[in-house]
Motif scaffolding. Structure first.
Motif, PDB file in Angstrom:
ATOM      1  N   TYR A 133      13.565   9.845   3.618  1.00 43.37           N
ATOM      2  CA  TYR A 133      12.283   9.308   4.044  1.00 43.37           C
ATOM      3  C   TYR A 133      12.164   9.230   5.556  1.00 43.37           C
ATOM      4  O   TYR A 133      13.160   9.153   6.270  1.00 43.37           O
ATOM      5  CB  TYR A 133      12.105   7.901   3.466  1.00 43.37           C
ATOM      6  CG  TYR A 133      12.090   7.897   1.959  1.00 43.37           C
ATOM      7  CD1 TYR A 133      10.960   8.313   1.270  1.00 43.37           C
ATOM      8  CD2 TYR A 133      13.198   7.493   1.225  1.00 43.37           C
ATOM      9  CE1 TYR A 133      10.927   8.320  -0.112  1.00 43.37           C
ATOM     10  CE2 TYR A 133      13.176   7.485  -0.154  1.00 43.37           C
ATOM     11  CZ  TYR A 133      12.046   7.907  -0.819  1.00 43.37           C
ATOM     12  OH  TYR A 133      12.011   7.908  -2.181  1.00 43.37           O
ATOM     13  N   ALA A 134      10.928   9.228   6.044  1.00 46.08           N
ATOM     14  CA  ALA A 134      10.647   9.204   7.483  1.00 46.08           C
ATOM     15  C   ALA A 134      10.287   7.782   7.913  1.00 46.08           C
ATOM     16  O   ALA A 134       9.146   7.483   8.243  1.00 46.08           O
ATOM     17  CB  ALA A 134       9.530  10.176   7.809  1.00 46.08           C
ATOM     18  N   TYR A 135      11.291   6.902   7.917  1.00 49.52           N
ATOM     19  CA  TYR A 135      11.037   5.501   8.262  1.00 49.52           C
ATOM     20  C   TYR A 135      10.654   5.328   9.727  1.00 49.52           C
ATOM     21  O   TYR A 135       9.813   4.498  10.054  1.00 49.52           O
ATOM     22  CB  TYR A 135      12.252   4.641   7.926  1.00 49.52           C
ATOM     23  CG  TYR A 135      12.383   4.358   6.451  1.00 49.52           C
ATOM     24  CD1 TYR A 135      11.574   3.413   5.835  1.00 49.52           C
ATOM     25  CD2 TYR A 135      13.311   5.035   5.668  1.00 49.52           C
ATOM     26  CE1 TYR A 135      11.675   3.145   4.493  1.00 49.52           C
ATOM     27  CE2 TYR A 135      13.427   4.775   4.315  1.00 49.52           C
ATOM     28  CZ  TYR A 135      12.605   3.830   3.734  1.00 49.52           C
ATOM     29  OH  TYR A 135      12.701   3.566   2.403  1.00 49.52           O
ATOM     30  N   MET A 140       5.299   6.691  -0.565  1.00 53.25           N
ATOM     31  CA  MET A 140       5.698   5.699  -1.560  1.00 53.25           C
ATOM     32  C   MET A 140       5.074   4.357  -1.181  1.00 53.25           C
ATOM     33  O   MET A 140       4.624   4.184  -0.053  1.00 53.25           O
ATOM     34  CB  MET A 140       7.212   5.579  -1.645  1.00 53.25           C
ATOM     35  CG  MET A 140       7.856   4.958  -0.442  1.00 53.25           C
ATOM     36  SD  MET A 140       9.628   4.802  -0.718  1.00 53.25           S
ATOM     37  CE  MET A 140      10.057   3.747   0.628  1.00 53.25           C
ATOM     38  N   PRO A 141       5.055   3.411  -2.108  1.00 56.07           N
ATOM     39  CA  PRO A 141       4.511   2.094  -1.773  1.00 56.07           C
ATOM     40  C   PRO A 141       5.408   1.346  -0.792  1.00 56.07           C
ATOM     41  O   PRO A 141       6.633   1.442  -0.871  1.00 56.07           O
ATOM     42  CB  PRO A 141       4.485   1.360  -3.115  1.00 56.07           C
ATOM     43  CG  PRO A 141       4.650   2.393  -4.154  1.00 56.07           C
ATOM     44  CD  PRO A 141       5.375   3.531  -3.521  1.00 56.07           C
ATOM     45  N   VAL A 167      11.572  -2.036   5.206  1.00 56.58           N
ATOM     46  CA  VAL A 167      11.999  -0.633   5.206  1.00 56.58           C
ATOM     47  C   VAL A 167      13.366  -0.458   4.552  1.00 56.58           C
ATOM     48  O   VAL A 167      14.076   0.499   4.845  1.00 56.58           O
ATOM     49  CB  VAL A 167      11.997  -0.029   6.634  1.00 56.58           C
ATOM     50  CG1 VAL A 167      10.598   0.021   7.202  1.00 56.58           C
ATOM     51  CG2 VAL A 167      12.917  -0.783   7.547  1.00 56.58           C
ATOM     52  N   LYS A 168      13.712  -1.395   3.674  1.00 54.70           N
ATOM     53  CA  LYS A 168      14.973  -1.364   2.939  1.00 54.70           C
ATOM     54  C   LYS A 168      16.139  -1.290   3.913  1.00 54.70           C
ATOM     55  O   LYS A 168      16.076  -1.866   4.977  1.00 54.70           O
ATOM     56  CB  LYS A 168      14.965  -0.236   1.928  1.00 54.70           C
ATOM     57  CG  LYS A 168      13.795  -0.348   0.970  1.00 54.70           C
ATOM     58  CD  LYS A 168      13.805   0.722  -0.051  1.00 54.70           C
ATOM     59  CE  LYS A 168      12.568   0.555  -0.930  1.00 54.70           C
ATOM     60  NZ  LYS A 168      12.492   1.521  -1.969  1.00 54.70           N
ATOM     61  N   TYR A 182       0.834  -1.194   0.000  1.00 53.67           N
ATOM     62  CA  TYR A 182       0.000   0.000   0.000  1.00 53.67           C
ATOM     63  C   TYR A 182       0.872   1.249   0.000  1.00 53.67           C
ATOM     64  O   TYR A 182       2.071   1.192   0.237  1.00 53.67           O
ATOM     65  CB  TYR A 182      -0.962  -0.003   1.195  1.00 53.67           C
ATOM     66  CG  TYR A 182      -0.319   0.333   2.506  1.00 53.67           C
ATOM     67  CD1 TYR A 182      -0.406   1.614   3.029  1.00 53.67           C
ATOM     68  CD2 TYR A 182       0.384  -0.615   3.231  1.00 53.67           C
ATOM     69  CE1 TYR A 182       0.194   1.940   4.234  1.00 53.67           C
ATOM     70  CE2 TYR A 182       0.976  -0.304   4.434  1.00 53.67           C
ATOM     71  CZ  TYR A 182       0.878   0.972   4.925  1.00 53.67           C
ATOM     72  OH  TYR A 182       1.478   1.285   6.108  1.00 53.67           O
ATOM     73  N   ARG A 183       0.270   2.376  -0.259  1.00 51.58           N
ATOM     74  CA  ARG A 183       1.002   3.649  -0.290  1.00 51.58           C
ATOM     75  C   ARG A 183       1.021   4.247   1.111  1.00 51.58           C
ATOM     76  O   ARG A 183      -0.016   4.567   1.682  1.00 51.58           O
ATOM     77  CB  ARG A 183       0.363   4.612  -1.268  1.00 51.58           C
ATOM     78  CG  ARG A 183       1.152   5.884  -1.419  1.00 51.58           C
ATOM     79  CD  ARG A 183       0.791   6.586  -2.719  1.00 51.58           C
ATOM     80  NE  ARG A 183       1.747   7.612  -3.047  1.00 51.58           N
ATOM     81  CZ  ARG A 183       2.908   7.409  -3.653  1.00 51.58           C
ATOM     82  NH1 ARG A 183       3.262   6.202  -4.009  1.00 51.58           N
ATOM     83  NH2 ARG A 183       3.719   8.402  -3.908  1.00 51.58           N
ATOM     84  N   SER A 184       2.200   4.406   1.641  1.00 54.64           N
ATOM     85  CA  SER A 184       2.377   4.966   2.975  1.00 54.64           C
ATOM     86  C   SER A 184       2.249   6.487   2.932  1.00 54.64           C
ATOM     87  O   SER A 184       2.824   7.138   2.060  1.00 54.64           O
ATOM     88  CB  SER A 184       3.762   4.591   3.511  1.00 54.64           C
ATOM     89  OG  SER A 184       4.095   5.370   4.626  1.00 54.64           O
TER      90      SER A 184
END
Length: 94
Positions: A84-86, A15-16, A72-73, A8-10
């Motif tokens: 990005y705001a992981y 991003m997906p 989360v890569k 899903y898109r966060s």
């Protein structure tokens, strides 16, 4: 045991994202509240790491757990200055 594969898109990451969820299956008469456990992968892993290298599915069914495994890569679950705001994704969105 139900195994859900979600993509899903966060909102936080814009991003997906992909994640797996293991959840107990109940008959309509037997519903119980289950505890939620978040399993976070290491630097070289992804959402599949816990399923392939542990007995997470067995623990989930034996102990009435709902297990969430996000990908989360190689972010180390940190918010980055220009990226990005992981951390926000894991702590606030999930």
């Amino acid at each position: 045991m139900a195994w859900l594969s979600l993509n899903y898109r966060s909102e936080k990451l814009n991003m997906p994202v992909e994640l797996y969820v293991l959840t107990p299956q109940y008959d309509n008469d037997e519903r119980e509240r289950c505890k939620v456990v978040f399993l976070l992968h290491g630097g070289a892993g992804d959402r599949t790491s816990w399923l392939l290298r542990s007995q997470a599915a067995c623990y989930a069914s034996e102990r009435n757990l709902c297990i969430v495994m996000p990908s989360v890569k190689n972010s180390f679950y940190a918010n980055t200055y220009n990226g990005y705001a992981y951390m926000d994704f894991v702590c606030q969105e999930l």
